[in-house]
Design a protein around this motif. Structure first.
Motif, PDB file in Angstrom:
ATOM      1  N   LYS A  12     -12.540  16.152 -11.973  1.00 49.86           N
ATOM      2  CA  LYS A  12     -12.706  17.518 -11.462  1.00 49.86           C
ATOM      3  C   LYS A  12     -13.696  18.291 -12.349  1.00 49.86           C
ATOM      4  CE  LYS A  12      -9.921  21.410  -9.939  1.00 49.86           C
ATOM      5  NZ  LYS A  12      -8.654  22.090 -10.113  1.00 49.86           N
ATOM      6  N   ALA A  13     -13.544  18.107 -13.671  1.00 49.16           N
ATOM      7  CA  ALA A  13     -14.438  18.801 -14.607  1.00 49.16           C
ATOM      8  C   ALA A  13     -15.873  18.338 -14.407  1.00 49.16           C
ATOM      9  CB  ALA A  13     -13.995  18.537 -16.038  1.00 49.16           C
ATOM     10  N   GLN A  14     -16.038  17.033 -14.156  1.00 51.38           N
ATOM     11  CA  GLN A  14     -17.394  16.505 -13.938  1.00 51.38           C
ATOM     12  C   GLN A  14     -17.992  17.041 -12.648  1.00 51.38           C
ATOM     13  OE1 GLN A  14     -16.818  12.309 -14.345  1.00 51.38           O
ATOM     14  NE2 GLN A  14     -17.327  12.305 -16.531  1.00 51.38           N
ATOM     15  N   ARG A  15     -17.126  17.136 -11.613  1.00 45.29           N
ATOM     16  CA  ARG A  15     -17.607  17.673 -10.327  1.00 45.29           C
ATOM     17  C   ARG A  15     -18.074  19.119 -10.511  1.00 45.29           C
ATOM     18  NH1 ARG A  15     -13.335  14.909  -7.904  1.00 45.29           N
ATOM     19  NH2 ARG A  15     -12.020  16.771  -7.851  1.00 45.29           N
ATOM     20  N   GLU A  16     -17.285  19.873 -11.293  1.00 44.38           N
ATOM     21  CA  GLU A  16     -17.590  21.281 -11.540  1.00 44.38           C
ATOM     22  C   GLU A  16     -18.929  21.422 -12.280  1.00 44.38           C
ATOM     23  OE1 GLU A  16     -17.156  25.417 -11.692  1.00 44.38           O
ATOM     24  OE2 GLU A  16     -16.234  23.890 -10.418  1.00 44.38           O
ATOM     25  N   LYS A  17     -19.120  20.525 -13.263  1.00 42.89           N
ATOM     26  CA  LYS A  17     -20.356  20.545 -14.052  1.00 42.89           C
ATOM     27  C   LYS A  17     -21.554  20.252 -13.138  1.00 42.89           C
ATOM     28  CE  LYS A  17     -21.835  18.631 -18.478  1.00 42.89           C
ATOM     29  NZ  LYS A  17     -21.563  17.580 -19.454  1.00 42.89           N
ATOM     30  N   ARG A  18     -21.371  19.251 -12.228  1.00 42.83           N
ATOM     31  CA  ARG A  18     -22.446  18.877 -11.302  1.00 42.83           C
ATOM     32  C   ARG A  18     -22.750  20.027 -10.359  1.00 42.83           C
ATOM     33  NH1 ARG A  18     -20.806  13.653 -10.616  1.00 42.83           N
ATOM     34  NH2 ARG A  18     -19.420  14.252  -8.934  1.00 42.83           N
ATOM     35  N   ARG A  19     -21.658  20.686  -9.909  1.00 43.71           N
ATOM     36  CA  ARG A  19     -21.824  21.800  -8.979  1.00 43.71           C
ATOM     37  C   ARG A  19     -22.642  22.917  -9.629  1.00 43.71           C
ATOM     38  NH1 ARG A  19     -20.208  26.464  -7.668  1.00 43.71           N
ATOM     39  NH2 ARG A  19     -18.984  26.734  -9.563  1.00 43.71           N
ATOM     40  N   ARG A  20     -22.339  23.194 -10.905  1.00 48.00           N
ATOM     41  CA  ARG A  20     -23.053  24.261 -11.623  1.00 48.00           C
ATOM     42  C   ARG A  20     -24.527  23.921 -11.793  1.00 48.00           C
ATOM     43  NH1 ARG A  20     -19.437  25.249 -16.606  1.00 48.00           N
ATOM     44  NH2 ARG A  20     -17.530  25.831 -15.585  1.00 48.00           N
ATOM     45  N   ARG A  21     -24.777  22.629 -12.075  1.00 45.12           N
ATOM     46  CA  ARG A  21     -26.160  22.204 -12.272  1.00 45.12           C
ATOM     47  C   ARG A  21     -26.954  22.368 -10.969  1.00 45.12           C
ATOM     48  NH1 ARG A  21     -26.221  16.710 -15.377  1.00 45.12           N
ATOM     49  NH2 ARG A  21     -25.096  17.919 -16.909  1.00 45.12           N
ATOM     50  N   ILE A  22     -26.337  21.929  -9.849  1.00 47.43           N
ATOM     51  CA  ILE A  22     -27.010  22.053  -8.557  1.00 47.43           C
ATOM     52  C   ILE A  22     -27.229  23.528  -8.245  1.00 47.43           C
ATOM     53  CG2 ILE A  22     -26.723  21.675  -6.070  1.00 47.43           C
ATOM     54  CD1 ILE A  22     -25.174  19.086  -6.856  1.00 47.43           C
ATOM     55  N   ALA A  23     -26.215  24.359  -8.529  1.00 43.32           N
ATOM     56  CA  ALA A  23     -26.324  25.799  -8.241  1.00 43.32           C
ATOM     57  C   ALA A  23     -27.483  26.406  -9.020  1.00 43.32           C
ATOM     58  CB  ALA A  23     -25.013  26.500  -8.602  1.00 43.32           C
ATOM     59  N   SER A  24     -27.636  25.996 -10.291  1.00 45.96           N
ATOM     60  CA  SER A  24     -28.714  26.593 -11.085  1.00 45.96           C
ATOM     61  C   SER A  24     -30.076  26.176 -10.527  1.00 45.96           C
ATOM     62  CB  SER A  24     -28.570  26.211 -12.550  1.00 45.96           C
ATOM     63  OG  SER A  24     -28.761  24.839 -12.697  1.00 45.96           O
ATOM     64  N   ILE A  25     -30.175  24.926 -10.021  1.00 47.44           N
ATOM     65  CA  ILE A  25     -31.442  24.477  -9.421  1.00 47.44           C
ATOM     66  C   ILE A  25     -31.729  25.292  -8.161  1.00 47.44           C
ATOM     67  CG2 ILE A  25     -32.582  22.535  -8.258  1.00 47.44           C
ATOM     68  CD1 ILE A  25     -31.009  20.713 -10.255  1.00 47.44           C
ATOM     69  N   ILE A  26     -30.672  25.529  -7.375  1.00 45.25           N
ATOM     70  CA  ILE A  26     -30.848  26.315  -6.151  1.00 45.25           C
ATOM     71  C   ILE A  26     -31.309  27.738  -6.496  1.00 45.25           C
ATOM     72  CG2 ILE A  26     -29.602  27.362  -4.190  1.00 45.25           C
ATOM     73  CD1 ILE A  26     -27.910  24.773  -4.108  1.00 45.25           C
ATOM     74  N   TYR A  27     -30.696  28.323  -7.527  1.00 47.81           N
ATOM     75  CA  TYR A  27     -31.083  29.688  -7.926  1.00 47.81           C
ATOM     76  C   TYR A  27     -32.553  29.741  -8.340  1.00 47.81           C
ATOM     77  CZ  TYR A  27     -26.122  30.908  -7.942  1.00 47.81           C
ATOM     78  OH  TYR A  27     -24.836  31.123  -7.573  1.00 47.81           O
ATOM     79  N   ILE A  28     -32.988  28.718  -9.087  1.00 43.59           N
ATOM     80  CA  ILE A  28     -34.396  28.686  -9.525  1.00 43.59           C
ATOM     81  C   ILE A  28     -35.304  28.584  -8.296  1.00 43.59           C
ATOM     82  CG2 ILE A  28     -36.123  27.285 -10.731  1.00 43.59           C
ATOM     83  CD1 ILE A  28     -33.854  26.564 -12.742  1.00 43.59           C
ATOM     84  N   ALA A  29     -34.910  27.703  -7.350  1.00 50.40           N
ATOM     85  CA  ALA A  29     -35.709  27.525  -6.132  1.00 50.40           C
ATOM     86  C   ALA A  29     -35.783  28.841  -5.354  1.00 50.40           C
ATOM     87  CB  ALA A  29     -35.103  26.424  -5.267  1.00 50.40           C
TER      88      ALA A  29
END
Lengths: 360, 258
Positions: A12-29
C-alpha cells in the motif's frame, strides 16, 4: 499482525508513493501546458501584444523545431544545436557580437544624463565616458580575445562570479550573524544597517552598484552585489536560526561546563545548519538572477551580456533559439546546483527529522 | 571533592507583567551535606525550579547567596551539572558525542575522555547506542543520555528539575533504579525537584518543602532502601506523605480524588 498484513501495508505504501510520483508528473505537465496556452493566447491577433510576442509554435516561433520532431532541437538552428555549435569560438558569433555593440555616436558623450545612463548600459557608453573623465578604458569589443566569441567563456565566468559572491557573502553573513550572538555590540551595529538595506529589494540596489563600481571592474560589481545580497540574507538567517535553538539546550551546555567557544562550536554551529542551509538555497537562487541582471546592465563578459546581445539582435532568426538555449542553460544549471546542494544539506542535517525525511 | 551546599537568606523577586512583584523565593535558608539525596517538593509555581536555577547559576538571586563549600555561586559551571525537565540532549551529536561534550569543554585529553564516556555509557546501559542519533532513541533513553552527560563531567552536585516528569510510569521507575545505583556508586549530592510525593519517597534522604517560595518544612526520610511498595505503604511513609500533603494545603480527601 501476520506477515501477509505486513506485506499488504508495504504494498500500500509503495502504491501511495507511485501515485504521488505520477501526480507530480501530471502537475508539471499541467503547468507546462498552461504556460504554452497563455503564450499562444498572448500571441493571437486579437491580443494587444500580438506584434511583440511570436507564437511558440510556427514559422517565427522558437519552438518551430519541435513541430519537426524533438530531433529538430538538435538540427540546423534548433536551440540545442545553436548552443552546441557556438559553445567555443565561433566566427558567426563574433560577427553578431560586433554588430550588437557598434561604436557610440559622439552626440551622447557630452550629456551628463547620458553619462550616468552610459554606466548602466555597457562598455560602448563607458568607453567614451571614461575617455573624457580620464578613467580606465574598457577593452573595445573588437579587441576581445577569440575565446570570448562563444557561450562557454561567458557562462563559466558568470558561474564563477556568482558562486564566489555567494561563498563570500555566506562566510561574511554567518561570521557577523553568529558572532553577534557572542558579542551583542556586533548586533547593535549591524542589525540597523542590515534592516535598512533589507527593506529595499536588492534589484533596486543593482543599478547603484553598477554606478558605484562601474562596468570596468565586473569583479567588484557582480561579485560585490551578490556578496552584499548574500551577506544580508545569511545574517538574518543565521540570527534567526541561532535564536530558534531552545534556551534549555544552551543552559544545559552551560551547566556542563560549556565555554562561549565550545558552545559556539558544538551548539550554535551544528544547531543552526538546517535553517542556514535553507537560507543558503534561497540566497543562491536569488544570486543567479541578481548576477545575470547586473551583467545585462552592462558587464562585457558573462551570461547576462549574451542575453543583452541577443535582445539587441531579437529580429534575427537565430535569436529565439539562442534565448531559449540560454534560458534552458540557466534552468538546468540552477537545478543541478540545487541538487548538489541538497546532497550536502542531507548530509549535514542527517541528525534532524527533516534530514531523515530527505532520505537519511 | 564533595562540598556542603548552603542557601543563605535567599530571595528571588520577579516583576510580573502587570507590575506586581512576585516572591519566587522568600528568605530561604538551609544546608545540604555532601552525598545527600534531596528532593525539593512543592506545588507548581512555588519556587522549586527557581531554587534549582539559582544553585545552577542560571538565575541570580535578588538577595542572599548560595555557596558550594566556601565558593559563592556566581554563574553556571560543570561542578553543578543539571538535568532539565525538557529534552536538552543535543540532537546534532551522536549519543557518545553528547556525553563527551562537557569533557571537551573542560579540555580533558582524548584518552581520558573516551574512557570516561565509555564508563558512563555503560553505567546507564547505552553502550550499544553510542553511535545512534538522539532522534533514534526513546524519551527514557534520551534522559539516560542527559544523566550520563551530567555524571561524566565529574560534578560535586547534580541538579535535576523534574527530569522524569514527561515519562510513563514504567520508564520512570526504571530510571529511578538507574539513578539510585549511580548515586550509591558516586555518592554525589543530588537535588531533585519533583511534585510527585511518591517519587520523593522512593528517592530522597531529605524532602525540602516549598510553599509560595518559603521553606515550610525540612523532612528527613529515614525509610530503609530499596523502597519498594511495602516500604512505601509502611506507617512511616504514610506519616511523611500526610505531613507533606498538609503543608501543601491538600487534605487526604483531595489527594485521593486527585
Amino acid at each position: 499482525m501476520t506477515s501477509t498484513d505486513v506485506l499488504d501495508v508495504r504494498a500500500k505504501a509503495q502504491r501511495e508513493k507511485r501515485r504521488r510520483r505520477i501526480a507530480s508528473i501530471i502537475y508539471i505537465a499541467i503547468g507546462i501546458t498552461l504556460f504554452f496556452v497563455a503564450w499562444i493566447l498572448l500571441s493571437l491577433e486579437v491580443s494587444p501584444w500580438h506584434y511583440d510576442i511570436p507564437p511558440p509554435f510556427g514559422a517565427v516561433g522558437p519552438f518551430q523545431d519541435i513541430l519537426n520532431g524533438v530531433w529538430g532541437l538538435f538540427q540546423e538552428e534548433g536551440a540545442i544545436a545553436h548552443f552546441w555549435h557556438n559553445l567555443g569560438y565561433s566566427q558567426d558569433m563574433k560577427i553578431k557580437f560586433v554588430h550588437a555593440c557598434p561604436d557610440l555616436h559622439p552626440s551622447n558623450v557630452n550629456n551628463p544624463f547620458r553619462q550616468v545612463v552610459s554606466s548602466l548600459m555597457g562598455w560602448k557608453y563607458t568607453s567614451e565616458t571614461a575617455a573624457l573623465t580620464g578613467g580606465p578604458l574598457p577593452v573595445p569589443i573588437g579587441q576581445l580575445p577569440d575565446y570570448c566569441y562563444g557561450y562557454a567563456t561567458h557562462l563559466v565566468v558568470t558561474i564563477i562570479r556568482i558562486l564566489l559572491g555567494a561563498a563570500f557573502g555566506t562566510i561574511a553573513g554567518l561570521a557577523i550573524g553568529l558572532s553577534s550572538l557572542v558579542f551583542p555590540k556586533v548586533a547593535q551595529v549591524f542589525t540597523p544597517v542590515a534592516s535598512f538595506f533589507g527593506t529595499a529589494p536588492i534589484f533596486i540596489a543593482a543599478p547603484f552598484f553598477v554606478i558605484w563600481f562601474g562596468v570596468e571592474v565586473p569583479i567588484m560589481t557582480t561579485i560585490g552585489l551578490v556578496t552584499f545580497y548574500t551577506t544580508l540574507l545569511m545574517y538574518f538567517f543565521s540570527r534567526r536560526a541561532a535564536e530558534n535553538i531552545p534556551v534549555g539546550i544552551v543552559e544545559s551546555a552551560l551547566t556542563l561546563g560549556g565555554t562561549p567557544r565550545s558552545i559556539f562550536r558544538w551548539v550554535y554551529l551544528p544547531g543552526t545548519v538546517p535553517e542556514i542551509a535553507g537560507g543558503f538555497r534561497i540566497a543562491l537562487a536569488g544570486a543567479w538572477g541578481l548576477g545575470v541582471l547586473v551583467e545585462v546592465l552592462g558587464i562585457q563578459v558573462g551570461g547576462g551580456h549574451l542575453i543583452d546581445i541577443w535582445r539587441f539582435l531579437i529580429g534575427q532568426l537565430q535569436a529565439p533559439s539562442a534565448l531559449v538555449a540560454l534560458i534552458t542553460f540557466y534552468g538546468v544549471l540552477a537545478v543541478v546546483v540545487d541538487a548538489l546542494l541538497l546532497v550536502i544539506i542531507r548530509y549535514l542535517t542527517r541528525w534532524s527529522e527533516a534530514g531523515r525525511r530527505l532520505g537519511l | 571533592m564533595s562540598r556542603v551546599v548552603s542557601f543563605e537568606g535567599l530571595w528571588c523577586v520577579f516583576e510580573h507583567r502587570s507590575g506586581q512583584l512576585v516572591n519566587a523565593l522568600h528568605d530561604v535558608n538551609f544546608e545540604v551535606q555532601p552525598g545527600e539525596f534531596v528532593c525539593v517538593v512543592g506545588r507548581s509555581g512555588h519556587g522549586k525550579t527557581t531554587l534549582l536555577r539559582v544553585l545552577a547559576g542560571l538565575q541570580p538571586p535578588t538577595a542572599g547567596q548560595t555557596r558550594l563549600g566556601e565558593q559563592v555561586v556566581e554563574g553556571p559551571g560543570a561542578d553543578r551539572a543539571m538535568v532539565f525537565q525538557q529534552d536538552t540532549v543535543f540532537p546534532w551529536l551522536h549519543v557518545r558525542e553528547n556525553v563527551e561534550f562537557g569533557l571537551r569543554a573542560l579540555k580533558v585529553d582524548d584518552e581520558e575522555r573516551k574512557r570516561t564516556t565509555a564508563h558512563w555509557l555503560e553505567a546507564v546501559g547505552l553502550t550499544d547506542f553510542a553511535d545512534s542519533w538522539p532522534r533514534e532513541l526513546s524519551g527514557g533513553m534520551r534522559k539516560r543520555v542527559a544523566l550520563a552527560s551530567a555524571m561524566a563531567v565529574g560534578s560535586d552536585v547534580i541538579l535535576m528539575d523534574e527530569p522524569f516528569g514527561s515519562l510513563d510510569y514504567f520508564t520512570r521507575r526504571n530510571l529511578h533504579d538507574v539513578l539510585l545505583d549511580l548515586w550509591e556508586e558516586t555518592q554525589k549530592t543530588i537535588f531533585f525537584v519533583t511534585h510527585d510525593i511518591e517519587e520523593a519517597l522512593i528517592l530522597a534522604d531529605r524532602v525540602i518543602l516549598l510553599a509560595e517560595g518559603k521553606l515550610v518544612d525540612d523532612i528527613r526520610v529515614d525509610l530503609p532502601r530499596p523502597r519498594d511498595e511495602d516500604v512505601r505503604a509502611s506507617t512511616g511513609a504514610v506519616d511523611i506523605t500526610k505531613t507533606i500533603l498538609a503543608h501543601l494545603g491538600i487534605t487526604e480527601e483531595e489527594a485521593t480524588q486527585v
